[in-house]
Design a protein around this motif. Sequence first.
Motif, PDB file in Angstrom:
ATOM      1  N   MET A  88      72.020  58.424  74.969  1.00 13.62           N
ATOM      2  CA  MET A  88      72.272  58.347  73.533  1.00 13.62           C
ATOM      3  C   MET A  88      72.469  56.901  73.116  1.00 13.62           C
ATOM      4  SD  MET A  88      74.983  61.493  73.042  1.00 13.62           S
ATOM      5  CE  MET A  88      75.328  60.987  71.357  1.00 13.62           C
ATOM      6  N   ASP A  89      71.833  56.530  72.001  1.00 15.95           N
ATOM      7  CA  ASP A  89      72.009  55.186  71.460  1.00 15.95           C
ATOM      8  C   ASP A  89      73.143  55.128  70.447  1.00 15.95           C
ATOM      9  OD1 ASP A  89      69.934  54.090  72.956  1.00 15.95           O
ATOM     10  OD2 ASP A  89      68.435  54.753  71.509  1.00 15.95           O
ATOM     11  N   TYR A  90      73.431  56.244  69.770  1.00 14.82           N
ATOM     12  CA  TYR A  90      74.545  56.312  68.831  1.00 14.82           C
ATOM     13  C   TYR A  90      74.857  57.771  68.561  1.00 14.82           C
ATOM     14  CZ  TYR A  90      70.958  57.218  65.246  1.00 14.82           C
ATOM     15  OH  TYR A  90      69.919  57.752  64.523  1.00 14.82           O
ATOM     16  N   LEU A  91      76.002  58.015  67.956  1.00 16.72           N
ATOM     17  CA  LEU A  91      76.402  59.357  67.557  1.00 16.72           C
ATOM     18  C   LEU A  91      76.436  59.422  66.034  1.00 16.72           C
ATOM     19  CD1 LEU A  91      77.481  62.181  68.435  1.00 16.72           C
ATOM     20  CD2 LEU A  91      79.766  61.236  68.189  1.00 16.72           C
ATOM     21  N   ALA A 105      78.587  54.211  65.934  1.00 15.44           N
ATOM     22  CA  ALA A 105      78.536  55.207  64.874  1.00 15.44           C
ATOM     23  C   ALA A 105      77.220  55.085  64.123  1.00 15.44           C
ATOM     24  CB  ALA A 105      79.706  55.010  63.905  1.00 15.44           C
ATOM     25  N   GLY A 106      76.594  56.242  63.892  1.00 15.47           N
ATOM     26  CA  GLY A 106      75.406  56.323  63.058  1.00 15.47           C
ATOM     27  C   GLY A 106      75.621  57.370  61.981  1.00 15.47           C
ATOM     28  N   ALA A 107      74.623  57.554  61.138  1.00 15.69           N
ATOM     29  CA  ALA A 107      74.730  58.541  60.068  1.00 15.69           C
ATOM     30  C   ALA A 107      73.333  58.948  59.648  1.00 15.69           C
ATOM     31  CB  ALA A 107      75.496  57.981  58.869  1.00 15.69           C
ATOM     32  N   GLY A 108      73.257  60.071  58.944  1.00 20.10           N
ATOM     33  CA  GLY A 108      71.970  60.519  58.436  1.00 20.10           C
ATOM     34  C   GLY A 108      72.086  61.827  57.687  1.00 20.10           C
ATOM     35  N   THR A 109      71.061  62.113  56.912  1.00 20.64           N
ATOM     36  CA  THR A 109      70.966  63.384  56.203  1.00 20.64           C
ATOM     37  C   THR A 109      69.565  63.928  56.390  1.00 20.64           C
ATOM     38  OG1 THR A 109      70.411  62.194  54.173  1.00 20.64           O
ATOM     39  CG2 THR A 109      72.692  62.829  54.453  1.00 20.64           C
ATOM     40  N   ASP A 110      69.441  65.248  56.364  1.00 20.91           N
ATOM     41  CA  ASP A 110      68.130  65.871  56.464  1.00 20.91           C
ATOM     42  C   ASP A 110      67.364  65.712  55.154  1.00 20.91           C
ATOM     43  OD1 ASP A 110      68.834  66.734  58.971  1.00 20.91           O
ATOM     44  OD2 ASP A 110      69.579  68.663  58.257  1.00 20.91           O
ATOM     45  N   ALA A 111      66.042  65.760  55.251  1.00 18.93           N
ATOM     46  CA  ALA A 111      65.191  65.814  54.059  1.00 18.93           C
ATOM     47  C   ALA A 111      64.772  67.264  53.868  1.00 18.93           C
ATOM     48  CB  ALA A 111      63.967  64.911  54.230  1.00 18.93           C
ATOM     49  N   MET A 112      65.526  68.001  53.076  1.00 21.81           N
ATOM     50  CA  MET A 112      65.308  69.436  52.948  1.00 21.81           C
ATOM     51  C   MET A 112      64.567  69.750  51.664  1.00 21.81           C
ATOM     52  SD  MET A 112      68.983  70.823  54.274  1.00 21.81           S
ATOM     53  CE  MET A 112      69.835  69.779  53.089  1.00 21.81           C
ATOM     54  N   LEU A 170      71.728  48.271  65.596  1.00 23.68           N
ATOM     55  CA  LEU A 170      72.345  49.598  65.554  1.00 23.68           C
ATOM     56  C   LEU A 170      72.762  50.028  66.955  1.00 23.68           C
ATOM     57  CD1 LEU A 170      73.073  52.283  64.192  1.00 23.68           C
ATOM     58  CD2 LEU A 170      70.674  52.963  64.443  1.00 23.68           C
ATOM     59  N   LYS A 171      71.878  49.847  67.920  1.00 24.68           N
ATOM     60  CA  LYS A 171      72.189  50.209  69.306  1.00 24.68           C
ATOM     61  C   LYS A 171      73.334  49.364  69.856  1.00 24.68           C
ATOM     62  CE  LYS A 171      69.917  51.030  73.757  1.00 24.68           C
ATOM     63  NZ  LYS A 171      68.624  51.027  74.498  1.00 24.68           N
ATOM     64  N   THR A 191      83.664  54.873  58.456  1.00 22.36           N
ATOM     65  CA  THR A 191      84.240  54.332  59.691  1.00 22.36           C
ATOM     66  C   THR A 191      83.347  53.232  60.233  1.00 22.36           C
ATOM     67  OG1 THR A 191      85.002  54.825  61.952  1.00 22.36           O
ATOM     68  CG2 THR A 191      83.099  56.035  61.174  1.00 22.36           C
ATOM     69  N   THR A 192      83.965  52.229  60.822  1.00 23.67           N
ATOM     70  CA  THR A 192      83.211  51.214  61.553  1.00 23.67           C
ATOM     71  C   THR A 192      82.907  51.720  62.951  1.00 23.67           C
ATOM     72  OG1 THR A 192      85.153  50.122  62.510  1.00 23.67           O
ATOM     73  CG2 THR A 192      84.437  49.408  60.305  1.00 23.67           C
ATOM     74  N   SER A 193      81.932  51.113  63.588  1.00 21.77           N
ATOM     75  CA  SER A 193      81.756  51.296  65.027  1.00 21.77           C
ATOM     76  C   SER A 193      82.879  50.568  65.763  1.00 21.77           C
ATOM     77  CB  SER A 193      80.396  50.751  65.471  1.00 21.77           C
ATOM     78  OG  SER A 193      79.360  51.649  65.123  1.00 21.77           O
TER      79      SER A 193
END
Length: 242
Positions: free
Chosen positions: A1-4, A31-38, A70-71, A176-178
């Motif tokens: 894993m490169d990030y969560l 720390a990473g983040a994202g949302t689906d494209a629904m 990011l990594k 949150t920060t990494s």
Amino acid sequence: MDYLEVGGFSDHLATAEVWYRLLNAGFRLPAGAGTDAMANFASLHGPVGMNRVFVRSGLRLDYAPWLAALKAGRSFVSNGPLVSLSLDGHEAGDELRFPAGVHQVRAKVSLRSMVPVERLEIIANGVVLAPIPTSADGTRADVTIPLPITRSGWFTLRAWSRQGNAAVLDIYPFATTSPIYVIVAGQQLRSPEAARWFVRWIERLEQAAGLHSGWNDATEKTEVLGRLAQAKEIFRRRGLPQ
């Protein structure tokens, strides 16, 4: 894993608790983040881009350096508040090293938010180390405080509110920060309790997978159970005394 993906379509604090245990087990996960494209707007939890990851990758936006940064953990995630943390000038993704003994670092904290933040906290090894005061309206903070360092670990800055706010279009404001990592006397962080927590989790997965009747064939079941066993052994070894 490169990030969560700490920020996503989930309860952010609950996800963070899992993340903290992974960090305590010795995995360095930004720390990473994202949302689906629904396309199904009937089930849309919020707009695309509601949960975002911000990465410090230089003045020029370029894809490869952005991914590398990011990594490397030079990131923070947010659905609204903008946060930053440094320890003696070292930022998210950095490592500080100290000899054995008691040391002190200067923690510099910053918050800018479009919505009020009820809690701004420095987290160390999964627990709140220092609540940080904000402006009267809860949208700003610029604070420098001393932090004692006695053992190896990690530090993040977390901002959140218990109540939702329509402006962020999410269940509640969160950022949150990494981590910033600290190594004292060359000792890497290893929490046997955190590792055993994941062993118990995997054992429940093994039990559920073993009873599941929807496998395509026996080979698929064997492969999945084998991967779970491999993962459990990794955490089992990290749960042993150093």
